[in-house]
Motif scaffolding. Structure first.
Motif, PDB file in Angstrom:
ATOM      1  N   ASP A 165       9.836  17.192   1.901  1.00  0.00           N
ATOM      2  CA  ASP A 165       9.548  16.148   2.889  1.00  0.00           C
ATOM      3  C   ASP A 165       8.494  15.177   2.374  1.00  0.00           C
ATOM      4  OD1 ASP A 165      11.369  17.265   4.663  1.00  0.00           O
ATOM      5  OD2 ASP A 165       9.832  18.436   5.715  1.00  0.00           O
ATOM      6  N   GLN A 166       7.434  15.718   1.773  1.00  0.00           N
ATOM      7  CA  GLN A 166       6.376  14.856   1.261  1.00  0.00           C
ATOM      8  C   GLN A 166       6.863  14.049   0.061  1.00  0.00           C
ATOM      9  OE1 GLN A 166       2.729  17.022   0.623  1.00  0.00           O
ATOM     10  NE2 GLN A 166       2.588  17.642   2.767  1.00  0.00           N
ATOM     11  N   LEU A 167       7.668  14.657  -0.793  1.00  0.00           N
ATOM     12  CA  LEU A 167       8.207  13.939  -1.943  1.00  0.00           C
ATOM     13  C   LEU A 167       9.121  12.802  -1.492  1.00  0.00           C
ATOM     14  CD1 LEU A 167       8.478  13.579  -4.970  1.00  0.00           C
ATOM     15  CD2 LEU A 167      10.227  15.384  -4.971  1.00  0.00           C
ATOM     16  N   GLU A 168       9.918  13.045  -0.477  1.00  0.00           N
ATOM     17  CA  GLU A 168      10.750  11.967   0.080  1.00  0.00           C
ATOM     18  C   GLU A 168       9.886  10.800   0.520  1.00  0.00           C
ATOM     19  OE1 GLU A 168      13.266  13.318   3.249  1.00  0.00           O
ATOM     20  OE2 GLU A 168      14.719  14.178   1.852  1.00  0.00           O
ATOM     21  N   GLN A 169       8.777  11.092   1.217  1.00  0.00           N
ATOM     22  CA  GLN A 169       7.905  10.025   1.694  1.00  0.00           C
ATOM     23  C   GLN A 169       7.326   9.220   0.537  1.00  0.00           C
ATOM     24  OE1 GLN A 169       7.610   9.123   4.972  1.00  0.00           O
ATOM     25  NE2 GLN A 169       6.746   7.340   3.974  1.00  0.00           N
ATOM     26  N   VAL A 170       6.932   9.914  -0.532  1.00  0.00           N
ATOM     27  CA  VAL A 170       6.408   9.222  -1.717  1.00  0.00           C
ATOM     28  C   VAL A 170       7.476   8.301  -2.298  1.00  0.00           C
ATOM     29  CG1 VAL A 170       5.683   9.569  -4.125  1.00  0.00           C
ATOM     30  CG2 VAL A 170       4.684  10.969  -2.307  1.00  0.00           C
ATOM     31  N   LEU A 171       8.691   8.815  -2.473  1.00  0.00           N
ATOM     32  CA  LEU A 171       9.758   7.997  -3.062  1.00  0.00           C
ATOM     33  C   LEU A 171      10.137   6.828  -2.166  1.00  0.00           C
ATOM     34  CD1 LEU A 171      11.974  10.756  -4.702  1.00  0.00           C
ATOM     35  CD2 LEU A 171      10.518   9.065  -5.856  1.00  0.00           C
ATOM     36  N   ILE A 172      10.156   7.041  -0.865  1.00  0.00           N
ATOM     37  CA  ILE A 172      10.436   5.935   0.059  1.00  0.00           C
ATOM     38  C   ILE A 172       9.388   4.838  -0.128  1.00  0.00           C
ATOM     39  CG2 ILE A 172      10.372   5.251   2.502  1.00  0.00           C
ATOM     40  CD1 ILE A 172      11.715   8.001   3.105  1.00  0.00           C
ATOM     41  N   ASN A 173       8.131   5.224  -0.171  1.00  0.00           N
ATOM     42  CA  ASN A 173       7.054   4.253  -0.330  1.00  0.00           C
ATOM     43  C   ASN A 173       7.179   3.499  -1.655  1.00  0.00           C
ATOM     44  OD1 ASN A 173       4.462   2.990   0.278  1.00  0.00           O
ATOM     45  ND2 ASN A 173       3.683   4.267  -1.367  1.00  0.00           N
ATOM     46  N   LEU A 174       7.368   4.226  -2.746  1.00  0.00           N
ATOM     47  CA  LEU A 174       7.442   3.582  -4.059  1.00  0.00           C
ATOM     48  C   LEU A 174       8.669   2.686  -4.188  1.00  0.00           C
ATOM     49  CD1 LEU A 174       6.292   6.535  -6.339  1.00  0.00           C
ATOM     50  CD2 LEU A 174       4.928   4.590  -5.529  1.00  0.00           C
ATOM     51  N   LEU A 175       9.799   3.133  -3.652  1.00  0.00           N
ATOM     52  CA  LEU A 175      11.011   2.312  -3.726  1.00  0.00           C
ATOM     53  C   LEU A 175      10.897   1.065  -2.847  1.00  0.00           C
ATOM     54  CD1 LEU A 175      13.684   5.120  -3.869  1.00  0.00           C
ATOM     55  CD2 LEU A 175      13.218   3.421  -5.654  1.00  0.00           C
TER      56      LEU A 175
END
Length: 165
Positions: free
Chosen positions: A61-71
């Protein structure tokens, strides 16, 4: 007055998120389907090149949030230019890169300083929060120039998942 009030609300909301970052719940995460899901949420035009066997130890879940932010950052920076999400194993880690073709990094050493932003309406917590999330999972986040090409690379590294014995 209204603009100042809205800015203060963003500041306080951002501060609360930074102060209350939950402990990660690490597990084995297969990156390819997670990256595909995030691509669909952010922008279907993002090009993905992810090793289908690549597994990391992370809080999904946290990794998804990081990738959403970076993308999202990359899509905003790059305009209509393509954004790439590339992931490969390297030296016992997963090396994940989000590449854009925007104007490149601003000349600032403050990109990971809480509440510093170069974006109109930005809160200045996205990169800080992303870095904190990754560091709590024994990972890292770095922003690199694509020079001599235009653009930026957000490079994150996470530990590879241990192979089943």
């Amino acid at each position: 007055m209204e603009q100042r009030s809205l800015a203060l609300q963003r500041f306080l909301g951002g501060y609360a998120r930074l102060a209350k970052l939950p402990e990660p719940l690490p597990a084995t995460v297969v990156l390819a389907p997670l990256c595909e899901r995030v691509r669909r949420w952010v922008d279907e035009r993002i090009r993905i090149d992810v090793d289908p066997e690549l597994r990391v130890t992370a809080d999904a879940d946290q990794l998804e949030q990081v990738l959403i932010n970076l993308l999202r950052n990359a899509v905003e920076a790059g305009g209509t230019a393509p954004v790439e999400l590339i992931a490969r194993p390297e030296n016992g880690q997963a090396r994940v890169q989000v590449r854009d073709r925007g104007e490149g990094l601003p000349s600032s050493d403050s990109l990971f300083v809480p509440f510093f932003t170069t974006k109109t309406g930005g809160s200045g917590i996205g990169l800080v929060l992303s870095r904190q999330i990754l560091e709590a999972q024994k990972g890292s986040l770095e922003l690199l120039s694509r020079a001599p090409e235009a653009g930026t690379v957000a490079e994150l590294r996470l530990p590879l998942a241990q192979a089943d014995g």
